[in-house]
Motif scaffolding. Structure first.
Motif, PDB file in Angstrom:
ATOM      1  N   THR A  44      47.716   7.593  57.807  1.00  0.00           N
ATOM      2  CA  THR A  44      47.246   8.602  59.492  1.00  0.00           C
ATOM      3  C   THR A  44      45.797   8.683  58.524  1.00  0.00           C
ATOM      4  OG1 THR A  44      48.951   8.532  60.627  1.00  0.00           O
ATOM      5  CG2 THR A  44      47.343  10.010  60.809  1.00  0.00           C
ATOM      6  N   HIS A  45      44.852   9.300  60.020  1.00  0.00           N
ATOM      7  CA  HIS A  45      43.645   9.526  59.371  1.00  0.00           C
ATOM      8  C   HIS A  45      43.070   9.770  59.905  1.00  0.00           C
ATOM      9  CE1 HIS A  45      44.445   8.118  54.602  1.00  0.00           C
ATOM     10  NE2 HIS A  45      44.471   6.947  55.102  1.00  0.00           N
ATOM     11  N   GLU A  46      41.923  11.546  59.273  1.00  0.00           N
ATOM     12  CA  GLU A  46      40.914  11.592  60.452  1.00  0.00           C
ATOM     13  C   GLU A  46      39.217  11.623  59.763  1.00  0.00           C
ATOM     14  OE1 GLU A  46      40.393  15.005  64.107  1.00  0.00           O
ATOM     15  OE2 GLU A  46      42.190  15.086  62.726  1.00  0.00           O
ATOM     16  N   ASP A  50      34.725  11.807  60.139  1.00  0.00           N
ATOM     17  CA  ASP A  50      33.605  12.266  61.287  1.00  0.00           C
ATOM     18  C   ASP A  50      33.338  10.607  60.977  1.00  0.00           C
ATOM     19  OD1 ASP A  50      34.335  14.963  61.305  1.00  0.00           O
ATOM     20  OD2 ASP A  50      33.548  15.338  59.277  1.00  0.00           O
ATOM     21  N   ASP A  63      40.534   6.994  68.751  1.00  0.00           N
ATOM     22  CA  ASP A  63      42.194   6.619  68.163  1.00  0.00           C
ATOM     23  C   ASP A  63      41.281   5.060  67.931  1.00  0.00           C
ATOM     24  OD1 ASP A  63      43.207   9.711  68.122  1.00  0.00           O
ATOM     25  OD2 ASP A  63      43.924   8.710  70.073  1.00  0.00           O
ATOM     26  N   LEU A  79      44.085   6.081  62.682  1.00  0.00           N
ATOM     27  CA  LEU A  79      42.363   6.670  62.618  1.00  0.00           C
ATOM     28  C   LEU A  79      42.144   6.872  63.674  1.00  0.00           C
ATOM     29  CD1 LEU A  79      40.480   6.702  60.757  1.00  0.00           C
ATOM     30  CD2 LEU A  79      38.877   4.549  61.440  1.00  0.00           C
ATOM     31  N   ARG A  80      41.317   8.206  63.765  1.00  0.00           N
ATOM     32  CA  ARG A  80      41.041   9.033  64.374  1.00  0.00           C
ATOM     33  C   ARG A  80      39.514   9.620  64.563  1.00  0.00           C
ATOM     34  NH1 ARG A  80      43.654  13.783  68.022  1.00  0.00           N
ATOM     35  NH2 ARG A  80      44.892  11.776  68.720  1.00  0.00           N
ATOM     36  N   SER A 131      36.751  10.934  64.652  1.00  0.00           N
ATOM     37  CA  SER A 131      35.998  13.063  65.129  1.00  0.00           C
ATOM     38  C   SER A 131      35.166  12.605  66.475  1.00  0.00           C
ATOM     39  CB  SER A 131      36.250  13.871  64.167  1.00  0.00           C
ATOM     40  OG  SER A 131      36.464  14.256  63.081  1.00  0.00           O
ATOM     41  N   ALA A 191      41.987   8.307  73.743  1.00  0.00           N
ATOM     42  CA  ALA A 191      42.615   8.376  72.658  1.00  0.00           C
ATOM     43  C   ALA A 191      44.117   7.810  72.765  1.00  0.00           C
ATOM     44  CB  ALA A 191      43.146  10.165  72.802  1.00  0.00           C
ATOM     45  N   SER A 194      50.123  13.505  67.446  1.00  0.00           N
ATOM     46  CA  SER A 194      49.108  14.678  67.031  1.00  0.00           C
ATOM     47  C   SER A 194      49.818  15.534  67.444  1.00  0.00           C
ATOM     48  CB  SER A 194      47.838  14.412  68.441  1.00  0.00           C
ATOM     49  OG  SER A 194      47.569  13.257  68.538  1.00  0.00           O
ATOM     50  N   SER A 196      44.617  17.556  68.218  1.00  0.00           N
ATOM     51  CA  SER A 196      44.352  17.992  67.081  1.00  0.00           C
ATOM     52  C   SER A 196      43.260  18.751  67.925  1.00  0.00           C
ATOM     53  CB  SER A 196      44.641  17.104  66.307  1.00  0.00           C
ATOM     54  OG  SER A 196      43.359  16.305  66.564  1.00  0.00           O
ATOM     55  N   ASP A 197      42.533  18.539  68.166  1.00  0.00           N
ATOM     56  CA  ASP A 197      40.462  19.191  69.008  1.00  0.00           C
ATOM     57  C   ASP A 197      40.789  19.993  69.940  1.00  0.00           C
ATOM     58  OD1 ASP A 197      41.654  17.346  70.512  1.00  0.00           O
ATOM     59  OD2 ASP A 197      39.420  16.766  69.842  1.00  0.00           O
TER      60      ASP A 197
END
Length: 465
Positions: A116-118, A120, A203, A232-233, A235, A275, A338, A358-359
């Motif tokens: 799981t990664h987020e 930019d 997402d 993967l999200r 941003s 998402a 999330s 998360s945001d």
């Protein structure tokens, strides 16, 4: 005297019972055409039959090995795809190879169930996968990244190696695309995810996949793929949203006019945001103004990636045919995986409120309505039959009255005609018409009083001979 007539005694014939002859049912065999597979069709079938065992509760491996040789977190599975039409036992021709895959431990975490990664836009991250050979022979595997999708069973699967990468797989780069692992050994392979500068926020899902393909002497192709999920999200502005499309309701009534029927509600849930979302469902069916409303149990919508859709069909028992039937579908979206994500609940003002993702994104309830005909045909037939019988009875009474009036009119006309004929005869034979001329007695004739008195002696005039 004639001899009396004697009726001969009746003779009663005995009843002859004929046995019921039941003709045997002849079942016609199904006749069809044989399916001939070309080498290309066989290859397509092999690719379609390949299953990726994605690590949800833990890492995966290929064929069950002794417990002492496997890590406690590894799960084994094997899938065989036979491309030979004559092959009836794939297990007999499969090459049994055992291996396992799991996430690597390091600065990004330990004992992770998946990746799981987020990131930019323009950012990258380096991670690793660990592959273990549990067999007693060396193992050669292909390694690559694949885009994910939701299957018809509601599970996450990934595209095959022949599908062009369009999302996460296009951003996946491994240190090597092929590994050779000695018996009992483990190999850690680094890979990187690099998000393009122009990547859209939202997402993305996929997997790092290890694959083993082979073909034996019998022409049976075996392809086993084991992988670990990657979420993967990217941003940016997160806009989670679901939509209900093509909502329709149909009704299937019963012969019994005093029993409810079954309403069928069909629609498609589409992820129109960026998402991944799952959702609970509430389906209600009722008549005008919500009369006789019935609620049905509907299975939850599985996790859908952005742009994906999920067909839904719900049968609602106990619905009454109230001419017009309305269906209301309410979705309760959730943000899976999330932190802080919460399910949506409608407020008193009808607006949706949800836990933040998360945001800080908020998701609203989705409510859709549609209506369809639910005509009580049995009741209408009964009412129509009763009205028709009433109208028919009234018509018959009118016809009988008209016939009686015609009969009376004909009788009156006949009497008038007979009277006129008698008058005409009297005019032609006046001597016959006057009894006094023939010397006969003249009958008494009493002229009634015009005032209505019954005293004929006082008010009447008597004429005697």
């Amino acid at each position: 005297m004639p001899a009396p007539h004697h009726r001969p005694p009746s003779v009663r014939m005995p009843h002859l019972w004929m046995p019921h002859l039941r003709m045997p049912h002849l079942r016609m065999p199904h006749v069809g055409t044989a399916l001939v597979r070309t080498p290309r069709a066989a290859l397509v079938a092999a690719i379609a039959g390949v299953l990726l065992v994605l690590v949800a509760p833990g890492p995966a491996s290929a064929v069950p090995a002794p417990a002492s040789d496997l890590a406690a977190t590894e799960v084994d599975a094997t899938v065989v795809a036979a491309t030979d039409p004559d092959a009836t036992d794939p297990d007999a021709t499969a090459t049994h190879v055992t291996w396992g895959v799991r996430t690597a431990s390091g600065d990004l975490g330990a004992d992770r169930q998946n990746y799981t990664h987020e990131l930019d836009p323009g950012e990258s991250v380096t991670d690793a996968v660990v592959v273990t050979n549990h067999d007693d022979t060396p193992l050669d595997l292909d390694l690559y990244g694949a885009d994910g999708f939701t299957t018809a069973a509601g599970q996450l699967d990934v595209a095959g190696p022949d599908v062009d990468p369009v999302g996460l797989a296009a951003w996946f780069t491994a240190a090597t695309d092929h590994v050779t692992i000695e018996p009992g050994e483990s190999l850690q392979v680094d890979f990187a995810l690099t998000v393009p500068d122009d990547a859209q926020p939202g997402d993305y899902a996929g997997a790092v996949v290890t694959s083993l393909g082979s073909t034996d002497a019998a022409g049976v192709s075996v392809d086993r793929r084991l992988g670990v999920r990657i979420h993967l999200r990217v941003s940016g502005a997160l806009t989670p949203a679901l939509a209900v499309e093509d909502l329709a309701v149909t009704y299937d009534g019963t012969v019994n006019p005093f029993a409810p029927g079954v309403a069928t509600v069909t629609y498609t849930v589409r992820n129109t945001g960026n998402a991944r979302l799952a959702a609970g469902q509430d389906v209600r069916v009722g008549g005008p103004w919500g009369l006789a409303s019935v609620q049905a149990e509907a299975a939850d919508v599985p996790e859908l990636l952005p742009g994906e859709s999920w067909p839904v069909r719900v049968e609602v028992a106990g619905a009454w045919p109230l001419v017009r039937l309305g269906a209301t579908v309410t979705l309760d979206p959730t943000l899976p995986g999330s932190e802080g994500a919460g399910s949506v609940g409608a407020g008193s003002d009808g607006a949706g409120s949800a836990g933040a993702g998360s945001d800080g994104a908020r998701v609203a309830d989705v409510v859709a309505t549609a209506s369809g005909w639910a005509v009580p045909w049995t009741v209408l037939l009964l009412v129509g039959g009763a009205v028709g019988a009433l109208l028919l009875a009234r018509r018959r009474r009118r016809l009988r009255g008209a016939a009686e009036e015609a009969r009376v009119a004909a009788a009156v006309e006949e009497a008038v005609a007979a009277l006129r004929a008698t008058d005409a005869t009297d005019d032609a034979n006046p001597a016959d018409a006057n009894p006094a001329d023939q010397g006969g007695p003249v009958p008494d004739v009493t002229v009634p009083d015009v005032t209505g008195s019954s005293d004929t002696a006082e008010h009447g005039v008597a004429v005697r001979s």
